[in-house]
Design a protein around this motif. Structure first.
Motif, PDB file in Angstrom:
ATOM      1  N   ALA A 110     -50.099  37.232  29.589  1.00 29.55           N
ATOM      2  CA  ALA A 110     -51.029  37.626  28.294  1.00 29.55           C
ATOM      3  C   ALA A 110     -50.226  38.632  27.506  1.00 29.55           C
ATOM      4  O   ALA A 110     -49.893  39.712  27.914  1.00 29.55           O
ATOM      5  CB  ALA A 110     -52.359  38.159  28.672  1.00 29.55           C
ATOM      6  N   ARG A 111     -50.272  38.473  26.185  1.00 29.51           N
ATOM      7  CA  ARG A 111     -49.590  39.175  25.295  1.00 29.51           C
ATOM      8  C   ARG A 111     -50.716  39.229  24.077  1.00 29.51           C
ATOM      9  O   ARG A 111     -50.638  38.076  23.279  1.00 29.51           O
ATOM     10  CB  ARG A 111     -48.258  38.918  24.764  1.00 29.51           C
ATOM     11  CG  ARG A 111     -47.253  39.166  25.863  1.00 29.51           C
ATOM     12  CD  ARG A 111     -45.960  38.911  25.867  1.00 29.51           C
ATOM     13  NE  ARG A 111     -44.819  39.151  26.853  1.00 29.51           N
ATOM     14  CZ  ARG A 111     -43.758  39.055  26.788  1.00 29.51           C
ATOM     15  NH1 ARG A 111     -42.770  38.798  25.538  1.00 29.51           N
ATOM     16  NH2 ARG A 111     -43.122  39.234  27.802  1.00 29.51           N
ATOM     17  N   GLY A 112     -51.157  40.283  23.464  1.00 28.23           N
ATOM     18  CA  GLY A 112     -52.085  40.196  22.283  1.00 28.23           C
ATOM     19  C   GLY A 112     -53.130  39.202  22.260  1.00 28.23           C
ATOM     20  O   GLY A 112     -53.799  39.153  23.277  1.00 28.23           O
ATOM     21  N   PRO A 113     -53.504  38.435  21.251  1.00 27.76           N
ATOM     22  CA  PRO A 113     -54.305  37.480  21.409  1.00 27.76           C
ATOM     23  C   PRO A 113     -53.890  36.163  21.984  1.00 27.76           C
ATOM     24  O   PRO A 113     -54.593  35.130  21.751  1.00 27.76           O
ATOM     25  CB  PRO A 113     -54.759  37.276  19.806  1.00 27.76           C
ATOM     26  CG  PRO A 113     -53.389  37.421  19.213  1.00 27.76           C
ATOM     27  CD  PRO A 113     -52.472  38.535  20.036  1.00 27.76           C
ATOM     28  N   GLU A 114     -52.856  36.081  22.782  1.00 31.17           N
ATOM     29  CA  GLU A 114     -52.475  34.842  23.439  1.00 31.17           C
ATOM     30  C   GLU A 114     -52.476  35.058  24.919  1.00 31.17           C
ATOM     31  O   GLU A 114     -52.069  36.206  25.559  1.00 31.17           O
ATOM     32  CB  GLU A 114     -51.158  34.378  22.744  1.00 31.17           C
ATOM     33  CG  GLU A 114     -51.361  34.127  21.277  1.00 31.17           C
ATOM     34  CD  GLU A 114     -49.853  33.911  20.713  1.00 31.17           C
ATOM     35  OE1 GLU A 114     -49.689  32.779  20.050  1.00 31.17           O
ATOM     36  OE2 GLU A 114     -48.973  34.719  20.963  1.00 31.17           O
ATOM     37  N   ALA A 115     -52.537  33.838  25.686  1.00 27.77           N
ATOM     38  CA  ALA A 115     -52.431  33.774  27.125  1.00 27.77           C
ATOM     39  C   ALA A 115     -51.939  32.538  27.414  1.00 27.77           C
ATOM     40  O   ALA A 115     -52.116  31.508  26.864  1.00 27.77           O
ATOM     41  CB  ALA A 115     -53.477  34.390  27.909  1.00 27.77           C
ATOM     42  N   LEU A 116     -51.224  32.462  28.594  1.00 28.81           N
ATOM     43  CA  LEU A 116     -50.584  31.355  29.178  1.00 28.81           C
ATOM     44  C   LEU A 116     -50.694  31.335  30.781  1.00 28.81           C
ATOM     45  O   LEU A 116     -50.528  32.231  31.363  1.00 28.81           O
ATOM     46  CB  LEU A 116     -49.219  31.257  28.803  1.00 28.81           C
ATOM     47  CG  LEU A 116     -48.460  29.857  29.223  1.00 28.81           C
ATOM     48  CD1 LEU A 116     -47.333  29.606  28.011  1.00 28.81           C
ATOM     49  CD2 LEU A 116     -47.626  30.155  30.403  1.00 28.81           C
ATOM     50  N   ILE A 117     -50.944  30.069  31.337  1.00 28.32           N
ATOM     51  CA  ILE A 117     -50.896  30.106  32.594  1.00 28.32           C
ATOM     52  C   ILE A 117     -50.184  28.681  32.945  1.00 28.32           C
ATOM     53  O   ILE A 117     -50.462  27.618  32.361  1.00 28.32           O
ATOM     54  CB  ILE A 117     -52.483  29.651  33.161  1.00 28.32           C
ATOM     55  CG1 ILE A 117     -53.242  31.034  33.139  1.00 28.32           C
ATOM     56  CG2 ILE A 117     -52.358  29.400  34.802  1.00 28.32           C
ATOM     57  CD1 ILE A 117     -54.552  30.889  33.569  1.00 28.32           C
ATOM     58  N   SER A 118     -49.265  28.872  33.925  1.00 29.97           N
ATOM     59  CA  SER A 118     -48.360  27.833  34.453  1.00 29.97           C
ATOM     60  C   SER A 118     -48.737  27.456  35.922  1.00 29.97           C
ATOM     61  O   SER A 118     -48.834  28.179  36.741  1.00 29.97           O
ATOM     62  CB  SER A 118     -46.990  27.930  34.217  1.00 29.97           C
ATOM     63  OG  SER A 118     -46.482  29.088  35.131  1.00 29.97           O
ATOM     64  N   LEU A 119     -48.947  25.956  36.078  1.00 29.18           N
ATOM     65  CA  LEU A 119     -49.132  25.444  37.515  1.00 29.18           C
ATOM     66  C   LEU A 119     -47.890  24.806  37.859  1.00 29.18           C
ATOM     67  O   LEU A 119     -47.221  23.913  36.837  1.00 29.18           O
ATOM     68  CB  LEU A 119     -50.206  24.724  37.620  1.00 29.18           C
ATOM     69  CG  LEU A 119     -51.579  25.004  37.387  1.00 29.18           C
ATOM     70  CD1 LEU A 119     -51.834  25.529  35.972  1.00 29.18           C
ATOM     71  CD2 LEU A 119     -52.666  24.265  37.871  1.00 29.18           C
ATOM     72  N   ALA A 120     -47.112  24.856  38.915  1.00 34.43           N
ATOM     73  CA  ALA A 120     -45.925  24.424  39.048  1.00 34.43           C
ATOM     74  C   ALA A 120     -46.140  23.011  39.885  1.00 34.43           C
ATOM     75  O   ALA A 120     -46.909  22.969  40.925  1.00 34.43           O
ATOM     76  CB  ALA A 120     -45.023  25.108  39.983  1.00 34.43           C
ATOM     77  N   ARG A 121     -45.811  21.944  39.457  1.00 31.92           N
ATOM     78  CA  ARG A 121     -45.609  20.598  39.831  1.00 31.92           C
ATOM     79  C   ARG A 121     -44.466  20.395  40.762  1.00 31.92           C
ATOM     80  O   ARG A 121     -43.435  21.252  40.670  1.00 31.92           O
ATOM     81  CB  ARG A 121     -46.082  19.582  39.084  1.00 31.92           C
ATOM     82  CG  ARG A 121     -47.349  19.867  38.230  1.00 31.92           C
ATOM     83  CD  ARG A 121     -48.400  19.612  39.148  1.00 31.92           C
ATOM     84  NE  ARG A 121     -49.680  19.378  38.332  1.00 31.92           N
ATOM     85  CZ  ARG A 121     -50.956  19.365  38.962  1.00 31.92           C
ATOM     86  NH1 ARG A 121     -51.187  19.762  40.330  1.00 31.92           N
ATOM     87  NH2 ARG A 121     -51.873  19.242  38.135  1.00 31.92           N
ATOM     88  N   ASP A 122     -44.154  19.111  41.176  1.00 31.15           N
ATOM     89  CA  ASP A 122     -42.803  18.725  41.962  1.00 31.15           C
ATOM     90  C   ASP A 122     -41.661  18.953  40.898  1.00 31.15           C
ATOM     91  O   ASP A 122     -40.664  19.560  41.153  1.00 31.15           O
ATOM     92  CB  ASP A 122     -42.959  17.367  42.403  1.00 31.15           C
ATOM     93  CG  ASP A 122     -43.856  17.284  43.585  1.00 31.15           C
ATOM     94  OD1 ASP A 122     -43.987  18.441  44.242  1.00 31.15           O
ATOM     95  OD2 ASP A 122     -44.177  16.309  43.827  1.00 31.15           O
TER      96      ASP A 122
END
Length: 416
Positions: free
Chosen positions: A212-224
């Motif tokens: 998360a940075r400022g007004p943004e966020a990100l989540i990653s899910l690792a697939r194969d």
């Protein structure tokens, strides 16, 4: 020509709630037909978190070994980034009693295929793919089944003693029934997309990685061989993001995850980015005569905590447990349908209130650019009182009223 058919129980929607309910009712010896509008379960950007309560349920159903053999990874804690960039553990699943001390990250298509195979072993179960419920059938005030359309354009009708709508947050059957959910404010939407996962990164354990940075966020899910990525920002931003174009969107992702800068070119255009209009709502009434709604059709959940799949499955278990006896007697009443809502309504309210609280204390300030990361009080409790981490882990992992498999659905079955 319109085809006319009949079944005992008609379940509309082959998602987690629909497939689990079909399995449980079939194990009660009830004729059940599940309609699924797609031709397979292979759809991107679905929830993949199978929580401890659901893992325990798999064991109770005698499906534990098969479930654990599915492609999956284990998430031992729920961590979020703090303002200084470090990760803070807010929920410690590993502190829960074994063997239910983790969240299983299982591709939803594998989970649904697994449940479909298990249900298909029961003589009374039928799964019909490429078949979409389009409208309700009525006899006066009573719902008597649905109209459907197949992928090749064939129309038909299926009549049933009971119709159960599991057709998601944009439920067609809910709309046709005239049931309108109460909406609660959500401060963010989610944009889903894929990025390549090079071979050299596939040795690392799969995980959910938030930033998360400022007004943004990100989540990653690792697939194969790829990352499934969710980008979060203020609700209603889709038109603005798309107007900025793909180059600017790639810059946003690289800013949040510099290690992704070498692969954001894989996003050819904004057509590769799919927006999820996040909803948080619930019906005041989940049933009519001959019709019951469960899962997202009755209550759409925020992605916070990844609880949507598990709450839907808990609904299905409760519905199957309560209704199996009346269905076998062909004597389902409004009181029976009300009993399902009564059993599951309070847990739904508690979980949704928890999500609303989390939105107020963290997400609203995050997406307004006023704070990045959890509030100081939450950080203090997590860092100074280790036992505190068990509380959110227990709440997320099991919920306020976890359901157990009924005796008639377990390997050594007893009649409902």
């Amino acid at each position: 020509m319109t085809v006319n058919e009949s079944t005992g129980v008609l379940v509309c929607g082959g998602g987690p709630a629909g497939m689990m309910l079909g399995l449980i009712l079939a194990r009660a010896g009830i004729e059940v037909t599940v309609l699924e509008k797609h031709g397979d379960f292979l759809r991107d950007f679905r929830g993949d978190t199978v929580h401890p309560a659901t893992v325990r349920l798999m064991d109770e159903l005698g499906l534990g070994d098969g479930f654990r053999a599915l492609p999956q990874s284990r998430l031992g804690n729920l961590s979020l980034p703090s303002p200084d960039g470090s990760m803070v553990t807010l929920g410690d699943f590993e502190a829960l009693p074994e063997p239910y001390n983790y969240i299983a990250m299982v591709p939803q298509w594998d989970l649904l295929s697994f449940l479909a195979k298990a249900a298909g072993e029961e003589p009374g179960f039928t799964l019909r793919m490429n078949t979409e419920a389009t409208a309700l059938l009525r006899d006066g005030e009573k719902i008597t089944g649905v109209r459907y359309r197949t992928a090749d354009g064939r129309d038909g009708r299926i009549r049933a003693e009971l119709t159960i709508a599991c057709d998601g947050r944009h439920s067609t059957l809910r709309r046709d029934a005239g049931l309108v959910p109460k909406e609660f404010r959500v401060p963010f939407d989610v944009w889903w997309f894929r990025l390549p996962r090079p071979a050299g990164e596939r040795e690392a354990p799969a995980a959910v990685t938030p930033v998360a940075r400022g007004p943004e966020a990100l989540i990653s899910l690792a697939r194969d061989d790829y990352y499934q990525v969710a980008y979060f920002t203020a609700k209603g931003s889709d038109a603005r993001l798309r107007a900025e174009g793909i180059k600017r969107f790639r810059e946003r992702i690289a800013h949040l995850r510099p290690d992704f800068a070498d692969r954001v070119s894989g996003l050819a255009s904004m057509d590769d980015v799919h927006v999820l209009d996040v909803r948080l709502n619930r019906l005041d009434r989940w049933y009519l005569d001959g019709l019951l709604l469960i899962g997202d059709a009755a209550h759409a959940m925020s992605p916070a905590g990844g609880v949507g799949i598990n709450l839907a499955i808990q609904d299905a278990v409760a519905a199957g447990t309560i209704l199996a006896g009346p269905l076998r007697r062909h004597a389902v009443t409004l009181a029976d349908l009300a009993a399902v809502q009564r059993r599951r309504y309070r847990p739904t309210v508690i979980v949704q209130n928890g999500q609303r609280l989390l939105q107020r204390v963290m997400f609203e300030k995050q997406f307004a650019g006023k704070r990045s990361g959890p509030p100081k009080s939450m950080l203090f409790l997590s860092r100074v009182i280790p036992g505190f981490r068990k509380i959110p882990a227990r709440f997320v992992g099991f919920g306020p009223r976890p359901e157990h498999a009924p005796a008639f659905a377990r390997p050594e079955r007893k009649s409902p």
